[in-house]
Design a protein around this motif. Structure first.
Motif, PDB file in Angstrom:
ATOM      1  N   PRO A  51       0.841  -1.200   0.000  1.00  0.00           N
ATOM      2  CA  PRO A  51       0.000   0.000   0.000  1.00  0.00           C
ATOM      3  C   PRO A  51       0.874   1.247   0.000  1.00  0.00           C
ATOM      4  N   GLY A  52       0.314   2.366  -0.466  1.00  0.00           N
ATOM      5  CA  GLY A  52       1.090   3.583  -0.637  1.00  0.00           C
ATOM      6  C   GLY A  52       1.844   4.015   0.600  1.00  0.00           C
ATOM      7  N   GLU A  53       1.146   4.117   1.749  1.00  0.00           N
ATOM      8  CA  GLU A  53       1.816   4.603   2.954  1.00  0.00           C
ATOM      9  C   GLU A  53       2.874   3.616   3.423  1.00  0.00           C
ATOM     10  N   GLN A  54       2.599   2.329   3.295  1.00  0.00           N
ATOM     11  CA  GLN A  54       3.575   1.315   3.688  1.00  0.00           C
ATOM     12  C   GLN A  54       4.813   1.392   2.791  1.00  0.00           C
ATOM     13  N   TYR A  55       4.599   1.617   1.506  1.00  0.00           N
ATOM     14  CA  TYR A  55       5.740   1.728   0.601  1.00  0.00           C
ATOM     15  C   TYR A  55       6.562   2.961   0.909  1.00  0.00           C
ATOM     16  N   ARG A  56       5.924   4.078   1.237  1.00  0.00           N
ATOM     17  CA  ARG A  56       6.673   5.290   1.565  1.00  0.00           C
ATOM     18  C   ARG A  56       7.501   5.084   2.829  1.00  0.00           C
ATOM     19  N   ALA A  57       6.962   4.318   3.788  1.00  0.00           N
ATOM     20  CA  ALA A  57       7.735   4.006   4.988  1.00  0.00           C
ATOM     21  C   ALA A  57       8.936   3.128   4.646  1.00  0.00           C
ATOM     22  N   TYR A  58       8.777   2.280   3.634  1.00  0.00           N
ATOM     23  CA  TYR A  58       9.888   1.450   3.170  1.00  0.00           C
ATOM     24  C   TYR A  58      10.895   2.291   2.395  1.00  0.00           C
ATOM     25  N   LEU A  59      10.398   3.260   1.649  1.00  0.00           N
ATOM     26  CA  LEU A  59      11.229   4.029   0.729  1.00  0.00           C
ATOM     27  C   LEU A  59      12.147   5.020   1.443  1.00  0.00           C
ATOM     28  N   VAL A  60      11.677   5.645   2.516  1.00  0.00           N
ATOM     29  CA  VAL A  60      12.469   6.691   3.175  1.00  0.00           C
ATOM     30  C   VAL A  60      13.842   6.174   3.615  1.00  0.00           C
ATOM     31  N   PRO A  61      13.949   5.029   4.309  1.00  0.00           N
ATOM     32  CA  PRO A  61      15.289   4.536   4.644  1.00  0.00           C
ATOM     33  C   PRO A  61      16.154   4.256   3.420  1.00  0.00           C
ATOM     34  N   GLY A  62      15.522   3.786   2.333  1.00  0.00           N
ATOM     35  CA  GLY A  62      16.278   3.553   1.113  1.00  0.00           C
ATOM     36  C   GLY A  62      16.838   4.831   0.531  1.00  0.00           C
ATOM     37  N   LEU A  63      16.042   5.898   0.560  1.00  0.00           N
ATOM     38  CA  LEU A  63      16.523   7.187   0.057  1.00  0.00           C
ATOM     39  C   LEU A  63      17.606   7.764   0.961  1.00  0.00           C
ATOM     40  N   LEU A  64      17.505   7.529   2.261  1.00  0.00           N
ATOM     41  CA  LEU A  64      18.570   7.953   3.171  1.00  0.00           C
ATOM     42  C   LEU A  64      19.873   7.231   2.840  1.00  0.00           C
ATOM     43  N   ALA A  65      19.769   5.931   2.540  1.00  0.00           N
ATOM     44  CA  ALA A  65      20.963   5.176   2.148  1.00  0.00           C
ATOM     45  C   ALA A  65      21.531   5.686   0.827  1.00  0.00           C
ATOM     46  N   ALA A  66      20.643   5.986  -0.128  1.00  0.00           N
ATOM     47  CA  ALA A  66      21.094   6.517  -1.414  1.00  0.00           C
ATOM     48  C   ALA A  66      21.761   7.878  -1.237  1.00  0.00           C
ATOM     49  N   THR A  67      21.234   8.689  -0.311  1.00  0.00           N
ATOM     50  CA  THR A  67      21.851   9.983  -0.016  1.00  0.00           C
ATOM     51  C   THR A  67      23.247   9.791   0.562  1.00  0.00           C
ATOM     52  N   ALA A  68      23.401   8.804   1.442  1.00  0.00           N
ATOM     53  CA  ALA A  68      24.727   8.520   1.996  1.00  0.00           C
ATOM     54  C   ALA A  68      25.692   8.106   0.890  1.00  0.00           C
ATOM     55  N   ALA A  69      25.221   7.292  -0.043  1.00  0.00           N
ATOM     56  CA  ALA A  69      26.071   6.872  -1.157  1.00  0.00           C
ATOM     57  C   ALA A  69      26.409   8.028  -2.080  1.00  0.00           C
TER      58      ALA A  69
END
Length: 260
Positions: A51-69
């Motif tokens: 679901p949209g909200e669940q995916y956004r909760a999954y996505l934020v840590p991924g974007l934080l990791a991508a920002t670190a990279a």
């Protein structure tokens, strides 16, 4: 040691002054993850099983990791910019520690990142992401992100000093956007084909993203994943320390050689 601290502080101050007088690049790079969060979260999220909200909760840590990279790209750009304009060679002519210049640059990138992730965290909270594990877990996640960003910046610094050309560094930097795509930053790796799943799970970005999710209480890592992703906190630490041990001496030696 005192000379190293003083010289690194001087280089750090120089980079922060340059950022203050030309903030456009920093604003662009720091706003990109927010744009991707809104785009992926609201456009692609509806096409995934989550679901949209669940995916956004999954996505934020991924974007934080991508920002670190992203330290790979910024480190490469900054080092090549100074090398191409002769700034690096002028530093070499001064009685400074050979470690100070790359160290000051990477520390400036680290401080900029620490400030820059705050808007992403706030937007993440606004779209439904939550820190479920308390303050200690969140601080641990931020610590891992900064450690990996520091390691990525040293890789970028080495590559920038190696190519010594701003245009080439820009092209290489653009190619680094593929790295988060070959990880679990945006989609779970469990649904990928066998060989591609292996590549994704051994990608350091996957370990960082899984560690942030684990520490923030956003989901446990898959037990059948590759070791760095199945044990993401330990995997993130080992990846970051291994990259630092490899690229810090490489970058310092490359800087000391100048334009040779």
């Amino acid at each position: 040691m005192s000379t190293l601290v003083y010289d690194s502080g001087a280089v750090l101050g120089r980079h922060l002054q340059r950022i203050r007088h030309a903030p456009g690049v920093v604003i662009l790079t720091q706003s990109m993850p927010i744009n991707m969060l809104l785009f992926f979260g609201y456009v692609f999220g509806s096409a995934l099983a989550m679901p949209g909200e669940q995916y956004r909760a999954y996505l934020v840590p991924g974007l934080l990791a991508a920002t670190a990279a992203g330290g790979l790209m910024t480190g490469m750009f900054q080092a090549s910019y100074d090398a191409q304009r002769g700034v690096t060679d002028r530093f070499l002519s001064l009685p400074m520690s050979r470690v100070a210049v790359p160290l000051g640059q990477t520390l400036a990138d680290l401080l900029t990142t620490l400030v820059g992730i705050v808007p992403l965290l706030l937007v993440g909270l606004a779209v439904g992401w939550r820190i479920e594990s308390g303050v200690a877990g969140a601080l641990g996640a931020v610590g891992l992100l900064l450690l990996f960003r520091f390691a990525a910046a040293w890789i970028g610094t080495y590559l920038g000093l190696l190519v010594r050309n701003e245009e080439v560094a820009g092209q290489l930097g653009a190619a680094t956007f593929v790295l988060p795509l070959l990880s679990n930053a945006y989609i779970p790796s469990e649904g990928l084909p066998g060989w591609l799943r292996t590549v994704a799970e051994w990608n350091p970005i996957s370990a960082i993203a899984a560690a942030v999710r684990d520490l923030c209480g956003n989901g446990a890592p898959a037990a059948d994943a590759a070791w760095p992703t199945a044990h993401p906190v330990a995997g993130s630490l080992l990846w970051s320390l291994a990259l630092l041990c490899l690229f810090v001496p490489l970058a310092v030696r490359r800087y000391a050689r100048g334009g040779e």
